[in-house]
Design a protein around this motif. Structure first.
Motif, short mmCIF file in Angstrom:
data_model
loop_
_atom_site.label_atom_id
_atom_site.label_comp_id
_atom_site.label_asym_id
_atom_site.label_seq_id
_atom_site.Cartn_x
_atom_site.Cartn_y
_atom_site.Cartn_z
N GLY A 41 14.67 -4.34 24.08
CA GLY A 41 15.30 -3.19 23.44
C GLY A 41 15.80 -3.51 22.05
N SER A 42 16.35 -4.70 21.87
CA SER A 42 16.84 -5.10 20.55
C SER A 42 15.71 -5.26 19.56
CB SER A 42 17.61 -6.42 20.66
OG SER A 42 18.73 -6.27 21.48
N VAL A 43 14.63 -5.89 19.98
CA VAL A 43 13.50 -6.11 19.08
C VAL A 43 12.81 -4.79 18.75
CG1 VAL A 43 11.21 -7.17 18.92
CG2 VAL A 43 13.11 -8.49 19.78
N MET A 44 12.68 -3.91 19.74
CA MET A 44 12.02 -2.64 19.50
C MET A 44 12.87 -1.67 18.68
SD MET A 44 9.00 -2.80 20.66
CE MET A 44 8.35 -1.20 21.03
N SER A 45 14.15 -1.98 18.46
CA SER A 45 14.99 -1.10 17.64
C SER A 45 14.69 -1.26 16.15
CB SER A 45 16.47 -1.38 17.91
OG SER A 45 16.83 -2.64 17.44
N PHE A 46 13.99 -2.32 15.77
CA PHE A 46 13.60 -2.49 14.37
C PHE A 46 12.39 -1.60 14.09
CE2 PHE A 46 15.40 -6.77 15.31
CZ PHE A 46 16.50 -6.67 14.49
N PRO A 47 12.47 -0.74 13.07
CA PRO A 47 11.39 0.22 12.83
C PRO A 47 10.04 -0.43 12.53
CG PRO A 47 13.31 0.75 11.49
CD PRO A 47 13.58 -0.54 12.16
N GLY A 48 10.01 -1.50 11.77
CA GLY A 48 8.74 -2.14 11.43
C GLY A 48 8.06 -2.75 12.65
N VAL A 49 8.84 -3.37 13.51
CA VAL A 49 8.29 -3.98 14.72
C VAL A 49 7.76 -2.91 15.66
CG1 VAL A 49 8.86 -5.36 16.76
CG2 VAL A 49 9.81 -5.98 14.55
N LYS A 50 8.52 -1.84 15.83
CA LYS A 50 8.11 -0.78 16.74
C LYS A 50 6.83 -0.11 16.28
CE LYS A 50 9.87 3.22 19.18
NZ LYS A 50 11.05 4.06 19.41
N SER A 51 6.73 0.20 14.98
CA SER A 51 5.53 0.88 14.49
C SER A 51 4.31 -0.03 14.57
CB SER A 51 5.74 1.37 13.06
OG SER A 51 5.92 0.27 12.18
N LYS A 52 4.48 -1.31 14.27
CA LYS A 52 3.36 -2.26 14.36
C LYS A 52 2.90 -2.43 15.80
CE LYS A 52 0.56 -5.36 12.73
NZ LYS A 52 -0.64 -4.96 12.01
N MET A 53 3.86 -2.51 16.72
CA MET A 53 3.53 -2.65 18.14
C MET A 53 2.79 -1.42 18.65
SD MET A 53 3.94 -4.61 20.88
CE MET A 53 5.37 -5.61 20.58
N MET A 54 3.27 -0.24 18.30
CA MET A 54 2.62 0.99 18.76
C MET A 54 1.23 1.14 18.14
SD MET A 54 4.43 2.32 20.96
CE MET A 54 5.93 1.66 21.59
N GLN A 55 1.09 0.73 16.90
CA GLN A 55 -0.22 0.81 16.25
C GLN A 55 -1.20 -0.16 16.92
OE1 GLN A 55 -0.16 -0.32 12.16
NE2 GLN A 55 -2.22 0.39 11.76
N THR A 56 -0.72 -1.34 17.27
CA THR A 56 -1.59 -2.33 17.91
C THR A 56 -1.99 -1.88 19.32
OG1 THR A 56 -0.51 -4.08 16.68
CG2 THR A 56 -1.75 -4.73 18.61
N VAL A 57 -1.04 -1.36 20.07
CA VAL A 57 -1.31 -1.00 21.46
C VAL A 57 -2.09 0.31 21.56
CG1 VAL A 57 -0.23 -0.36 23.65
CG2 VAL A 57 0.69 -2.25 22.32
N PHE A 58 -1.69 1.32 20.79
CA PHE A 58 -2.27 2.64 20.93
C PHE A 58 -3.12 3.04 19.73
CE2 PHE A 58 1.72 2.85 23.41
CZ PHE A 58 1.14 2.97 24.65
N GLY A 59 -3.52 2.08 18.90
CA GLY A 59 -4.30 2.40 17.70
C GLY A 59 -5.69 2.88 18.04
N ARG A 60 -6.27 3.60 17.10
CA ARG A 60 -7.63 4.11 17.30
C ARG A 60 -8.64 3.00 17.06
NH1 ARG A 60 -7.66 8.74 13.23
NH2 ARG A 60 -5.92 7.56 12.43
N TYR A 61 -9.82 3.14 17.60
CA TYR A 61 -10.86 2.13 17.47
C TYR A 61 -11.30 1.97 16.03
CZ TYR A 61 -15.10 -0.51 18.31
OH TYR A 61 -16.07 -1.47 18.28
N ALA A 62 -11.26 3.04 15.24
CA ALA A 62 -11.70 2.98 13.85
C ALA A 62 -10.77 2.13 12.99
CB ALA A 62 -11.78 4.39 13.27
N GLU A 63 -9.53 1.93 13.43
CA GLU A 63 -8.58 1.14 12.66
C GLU A 63 -8.74 -0.36 12.89
OE1 GLU A 63 -5.05 4.48 12.60
OE2 GLU A 63 -4.82 2.65 13.77
N ARG A 64 -9.46 -0.72 13.92
CA ARG A 64 -9.67 -2.14 14.21
C ARG A 64 -10.75 -2.72 13.31
NH1 ARG A 64 -9.96 -1.49 20.71
NH2 ARG A 64 -7.86 -0.73 20.98
N PRO A 65 -10.69 -4.01 13.04
CA PRO A 65 -11.76 -4.62 12.23
C PRO A 65 -13.10 -4.58 12.97
CG PRO A 65 -10.16 -6.27 12.93
CD PRO A 65 -9.65 -4.95 13.38
N SER A 66 -14.13 -4.31 12.25
CA SER A 66 -15.45 -4.20 12.88
C SER A 66 -16.01 -5.59 13.16
CB SER A 66 -16.40 -3.44 11.96
OG SER A 66 -16.54 -4.12 10.74
N GLU A 67 -16.81 -5.66 14.20
CA GLU A 67 -17.43 -6.93 14.61
C GLU A 67 -18.90 -6.87 14.26
OE1 GLU A 67 -16.61 -7.53 18.70
OE2 GLU A 67 -14.50 -7.13 18.47
#
Length: 68
Positions: A41-67
């Motif tokens: 809860g403490s770590v997720m209260s930081f806005p930068g950490v929360k947005s990066k975590m949500m983007q990583t977990v729930f990000g769209r496939y087009a945002e990922r680097p292509s292989e």
């Protein structure tokens, strides 16, 4: 003078061993459910950490680097 040197030595020793065994200490602290909930809860209260975590977990496939 001797007391000050002893204090500096003790703080340095605690810092050294804390750094050396940091992962064991973290695992020991996070073993408790309420402590783990507090830490997450403490770590997720930081806005930068929360947005990066949500983007990583729930990000769209087009945002990922292509292989290619």
């Amino acid at each position: 003078m001797s007391r000050m040197l002893t204090s500096i030595f003790m703080i340095g020793s605690i810092g050294y061993f804390g750094y050396r065994f940091r992962y064991r200490i973290i695992n020991l602290l996070l073993r408790s459910g309420w402590m783990r909930r507090f830490a997450v809860g403490s770590v997720m209260s930081f806005p930068g950490v929360k947005s990066k975590m949500m983007q990583t977990v729930f990000g769209r496939y087009a945002e990922r680097p292509s292989e290619w």
